[in-house]
Write an enzyme that holds these catalytic residues in place. Structure first.
Site, PDB file in Angstrom:
ATOM      1  N   CYS A 133     -38.203  26.380  12.710  1.00 23.35           N
ATOM      2  CA  CYS A 133     -37.213  26.581  11.684  1.00 23.35           C
ATOM      3  C   CYS A 133     -37.823  27.690  10.557  1.00 23.35           C
ATOM      4  O   CYS A 133     -38.348  27.095   9.574  1.00 23.35           O
ATOM      5  CB  CYS A 133     -36.793  25.292  11.019  1.00 23.35           C
ATOM      6  SG  CYS A 133     -35.470  25.564   9.750  1.00 23.35           S
ATOM      7  N   CYS A 136     -36.362  26.798   6.957  1.00 18.06           N
ATOM      8  CA  CYS A 136     -37.137  25.561   6.454  1.00 18.06           C
ATOM      9  C   CYS A 136     -38.350  25.881   5.914  1.00 18.06           C
ATOM     10  O   CYS A 136     -38.681  25.437   4.773  1.00 18.06           O
ATOM     11  CB  CYS A 136     -37.286  24.509   7.374  1.00 18.06           C
ATOM     12  SG  CYS A 136     -35.579  24.308   8.459  1.00 18.06           S
ATOM     13  N   ASP A 137     -39.348  26.605   6.683  1.00 15.10           N
ATOM     14  CA  ASP A 137     -40.459  26.684   6.484  1.00 15.10           C
ATOM     15  C   ASP A 137     -40.980  27.989   6.070  1.00 15.10           C
ATOM     16  O   ASP A 137     -42.220  28.327   5.796  1.00 15.10           O
ATOM     17  CB  ASP A 137     -41.456  26.116   7.696  1.00 15.10           C
ATOM     18  CG  ASP A 137     -41.119  24.729   8.061  1.00 15.10           C
ATOM     19  OD1 ASP A 137     -40.902  23.960   7.191  1.00 15.10           O
ATOM     20  OD2 ASP A 137     -40.962  24.485   9.234  1.00 15.10           O
TER      21      ASP A 137
END
Ligand code: NAP
Length: 304
Positions: A133, A136-137
């Site tokens: 992701c 997300c990261d």
């Protein structure tokens, strides 16, 4: 909490949330079961640019809006995980970590999850430099060099997103042509800090002693030549597998997606599949919300 419903919807991505809105408007006593909260896969998307009426909305914003929309209606929501479902016409039992709930009809809107590569280093370094992701990261890799693996819409979107904060992004693809939409490809090729590495497959993700990524070994499928890209993050975007392991009772296609046509009717009466978990050609937010509406329409017909 009530145990018996007209309809249980499993999943709170765009398909499940839409089904919830339609079910409430049809006056069905409805339970919506969500595993990690609302939004589904769009939470992994930085920008959704093809949902009409919301140009450039972020995935998180769109998920929140859909969830808030559902909260205007009288639908019971429960955050828990479904372990199995005992299907029985008109009296389905949905078994969860929080007990068993029964319903005359069930809509399965459980979506799909990122596919693993299965190469050395992947499992060990997941969460320590290996991610599925980018939105997300990605922030953990500011000013670093990373690799994205895949050639579809998600891989190209991820590479574009990461290029904004990273020093350099390699897009490693196994062929010499991308699968992604042309408009995404055009944007990708204009970004100077993205290098597409054609005709290469990932062989191993190399880790440093302290448990972080230090390189990605790749192999050229045409020449056999192998080399290691000096990266500190690897983002895997090689497609998805259906979240349907909780049942063997329904007909599925060769990839494990639940077989149902546009009516969302599965091989069992009163059981409907909506969104990305359904066997279909095009998996988009637009097609997922369409399924949510169609599934409730079919469920209503069944209940009458
Ligand atoms: P996808 O379209 O299936 O693409 C997967 C990519 O990974 C392909 O390029 C594939 O290569 C490559 N790949 C698969 N297995 C591999 C392996 N073992 N090693 C190396 N490469 C591998 O999946 P996706 O990009 O995750 O997209 C999923 C669905 O969501 C698609 O239907 C997509 O259109 C949709 N989506 C749409 C949007 C949008 O409209 N804005 C955004 C995101 C996602 P090959 O090309 O050689 O098969």
């Amino acid at each position: 909490m009530e145990k018996e419903y007209d309809l249980i919807i499993v999943g709170a991505g765009p398909a499940g949330l839409t089904a919830g809105i339609y079910a409430a408007r049809a006056d069905l006593k409805t339970l919506l079961i969500e595993r990690y909260g609302a939004g589904g896969q769009i939470l992994n998307t930085y920008e959704v640019d093809n949902f009409p009426g919301f140009p450039g909305v972020t995935g998180a914003e769109l998920g929140d809006k859909m969830s808030e929309h559902l909260d205007k209606f009288d639908v019971t929501r429960l955050m828990t995980e479904v372990s199995s479902i005992d299907f029985a016409e008109g009296a389905n039992k949905v078994n969860t970590d929080d007990g068993t709930f029964t319903a005359k009809a069930v809509i399965l809107a459980t979506g799909n999850s990122p596919r693993k590569l299965g190469i050395p280093g992947e499992a060990e370094l997941t969460g320590a430099g290996v991610s599925y992701c980018a939105t997300c990261d990605g922030a953990f890799f500011r000013k670093r060099t990373v690799a994205v693996i895949g050639g579809g819409d998600v891989a190209v979107e991820d590479a574009i997103f990461l290029s904004r904060g990273c020093e350099k992004v390699y897009l490693v693809h196994r062929r010499d042509e991308l699968r992604a939409a042309k408009i995404l490809q055009k944007a990708l090729f204009e970004i100077p800090n993205i290098e597409v590495v054609w005709d290469n497959i990932p062989k191993e993700i190399k880790g440093a002693a302290e448990g972080s990524v230090k390189g990605l070994q790749i192999a050229n499928v045409k020449t056999g030549e192998e080399k290691v890209l000096d990266v500190s993050g690897v983002f895997i975007a090689t497609g998805n597998d259906p979240n349907a392991s909780y049942t063997d009772a329904l007909e599925k296609d060769e990839k494990g997606y639940i077989i149902a046509d546009e009516s969302c009717k599965t091989s069992l009466p009163g059981v409907f599949a909506a969104g990305d978990v359904r066997s279909k050609r095009l998996r988009q937010v637009t097609t997922a919300v369409a399924d949510g509406a169609n599934a409730v329409y079919s469920a209503q017909e069944f209940l009458i």
